[in-house]
Scaffold this motif. Structure first.
Motif, PDB file in Angstrom:
ATOM      1  N   ALA A 125       6.685 -14.318  39.736  1.00  0.00           N
ATOM      2  CA  ALA A 125       7.893 -13.628  40.193  1.00  0.00           C
ATOM      3  C   ALA A 125       8.252 -12.522  39.228  1.00  0.00           C
ATOM      4  CB  ALA A 125       9.049 -14.613  40.315  1.00  0.00           C
ATOM      5  N   GLN A 126       9.003 -11.539  39.759  1.00  0.00           N
ATOM      6  CA  GLN A 126       9.585 -10.485  38.940  1.00  0.00           C
ATOM      7  C   GLN A 126      11.104 -10.548  39.102  1.00  0.00           C
ATOM      8  OE1 GLN A 126       7.204  -9.209  41.464  1.00  0.00           O
ATOM      9  NE2 GLN A 126       5.595  -9.847  40.045  1.00  0.00           N
ATOM     10  N   GLU A 167       9.163 -10.893  33.809  1.00  0.00           N
ATOM     11  CA  GLU A 167       8.013 -11.234  34.636  1.00  0.00           C
ATOM     12  C   GLU A 167       7.604 -12.663  34.288  1.00  0.00           C
ATOM     13  OE1 GLU A 167       5.321  -7.580  35.757  1.00  0.00           O
ATOM     14  OE2 GLU A 167       5.513  -7.706  33.593  1.00  0.00           O
ATOM     15  N   ILE A 168       7.312 -13.453  35.310  1.00  0.00           N
ATOM     16  CA  ILE A 168       6.956 -14.862  35.109  1.00  0.00           C
ATOM     17  C   ILE A 168       5.544 -15.080  35.600  1.00  0.00           C
ATOM     18  CG2 ILE A 168       7.659 -17.243  35.505  1.00  0.00           C
ATOM     19  CD1 ILE A 168      10.404 -16.183  36.370  1.00  0.00           C
ATOM     20  N   GLU A 169       4.720 -15.672  34.745  1.00  0.00           N
ATOM     21  CA  GLU A 169       3.319 -15.922  35.070  1.00  0.00           C
ATOM     22  C   GLU A 169       2.971 -17.378  34.795  1.00  0.00           C
ATOM     23  OE1 GLU A 169       0.936 -13.196  32.851  1.00  0.00           O
ATOM     24  OE2 GLU A 169       1.705 -11.415  33.880  1.00  0.00           O
ATOM     25  N   VAL A 179       7.551 -16.695  30.517  1.00  0.00           N
ATOM     26  CA  VAL A 179       8.490 -15.642  30.912  1.00  0.00           C
ATOM     27  C   VAL A 179       8.395 -14.520  29.885  1.00  0.00           C
ATOM     28  CG1 VAL A 179      10.887 -15.058  31.387  1.00  0.00           C
ATOM     29  CG2 VAL A 179      10.032 -17.359  31.932  1.00  0.00           C
ATOM     30  N   TYR A 180       8.121 -13.305  30.366  1.00  0.00           N
ATOM     31  CA  TYR A 180       8.034 -12.128  29.507  1.00  0.00           C
ATOM     32  C   TYR A 180       9.225 -11.220  29.784  1.00  0.00           C
ATOM     33  CZ  TYR A 180       3.095 -13.489  29.166  1.00  0.00           C
ATOM     34  OH  TYR A 180       1.910 -14.181  28.969  1.00  0.00           O
ATOM     35  N   VAL A 187       9.755 -14.791  26.045  1.00  0.00           N
ATOM     36  CA  VAL A 187      11.130 -15.199  25.784  1.00  0.00           C
ATOM     37  C   VAL A 187      11.407 -16.648  26.197  1.00  0.00           C
ATOM     38  CG1 VAL A 187      12.063 -12.867  25.861  1.00  0.00           C
ATOM     39  CG2 VAL A 187      11.887 -14.190  27.984  1.00  0.00           C
ATOM     40  N   ALA A 188      10.557 -17.216  27.035  1.00  0.00           N
ATOM     41  CA  ALA A 188      10.727 -18.614  27.439  1.00  0.00           C
ATOM     42  C   ALA A 188       9.419 -19.132  28.018  1.00  0.00           C
ATOM     43  CB  ALA A 188      11.845 -18.753  28.468  1.00  0.00           C
TER      44      ALA A 188
END
Length: 233
Positions: A125-126, A167-169, A179-180, A187-188
């Motif tokens: 997700a973004q 951005e989540i990968e 989480v970027y 960041v998480a």
């Protein structure tokens, strides 16, 4: 039943104690903070989450009644104060969600979109600041409590040219997500917790990241990639 946390038995009592109100938006300073996330509500007849800090104290709750409002999930502190509300975006053809401060119904703080880019199969997700497609923060970022955790958006080719805050990968099903922020700084993270199954996992929050925002991102992922019994169904 496997014990989720040493202080889990006292969580129900902690939930109604308001003698020491929690800060609505608390940042992690100096070192990473590891939260234990239990995909279960403390209340009967509810779906939800229960979140503990490293000392076993209850920090967040999600208690969504099965017959409650569809497409809406409220993140609360231990005393039941609404912190952030996650809502599915109406009249949207894709899987779009909005995050509001408290229980507000206007001016979303964040807008999230499920990844539809087949070339980026790691992307989940973004998340953008404010309304979808906007490069600036929504009006929620004007309040003092939300200012520290409203990052600047940045153009990202990985997100198809949209301005994104996060951005989540990774894989939510396997509880391995990263989480970027806009600068590609971690960041998480969501990490598996050993020997307790997928309903209990770790949320690792890096210094400077608002842990309530990090938990809201977990809720978004669960709505996008969770089981068929998600809150909005």
């Amino acid at each position: 039943m496997t014990k989720v946390h040493p202080n889990a038995a006292a969580a129900a009592a902690a939930a109604v104690q308001a003698a020491a109100p929690a800060r609505a938006f608390s940042l992690s300073y100096g070192k990473e903070e590891v939260l234990t996330v239990w995909k279960k509500s403390l209340l009967l007849n509810c779906n939800g989450f229960t979140v503990f800090d490293c000392k076993g104290n209850l920090v967040f709750r999600v208690d969504n009644y099965l017959a409650g409002n569809k497409g809406e999930v409220v993140l609360m502190d231990a005393a039941g104060k609404p912190l952030l509300t996650v809502r599915r975006k109406r009249l949207s053809l894709s899987d779009n969600w909005q995050v509001f401060d408290g229980e507000a119904a206007a001016n979303p703080r964040f807008t999230a979109r499920k990844n539809a880019n087949l070339l980026n199969n790691k992307g989940l997700a973004q998340v953008s600041n404010g309304t979808a497609g906007g490069g600036a923060s929504g009006s929620g970022s004007s309040s003092p409590s939300s200012a520290p955790s409203s990052p600047s958006s940045s153009w990202s080719p990985r997100s198809g040219g949209r301005n994104v805050a996060y951005e989540i990968e990774g894989s939510y099903a396997q509880r391995r997500c990263t989480v970027y922020d806009a600068t590609r700084r971690v960041v998480a993270e969501i990490r598996q917790k050993e020997a307790v199954g997928s309903d209990v996992f770790r949320l690792v929050v890096q210094p400077g990241m608002d842990r309530s925002v990090a938990m809201a991102l977990v809720i978004l992922l669960d709505q996008m990639f969770g089981s068929s019994r998600r809150f909005s169904s």
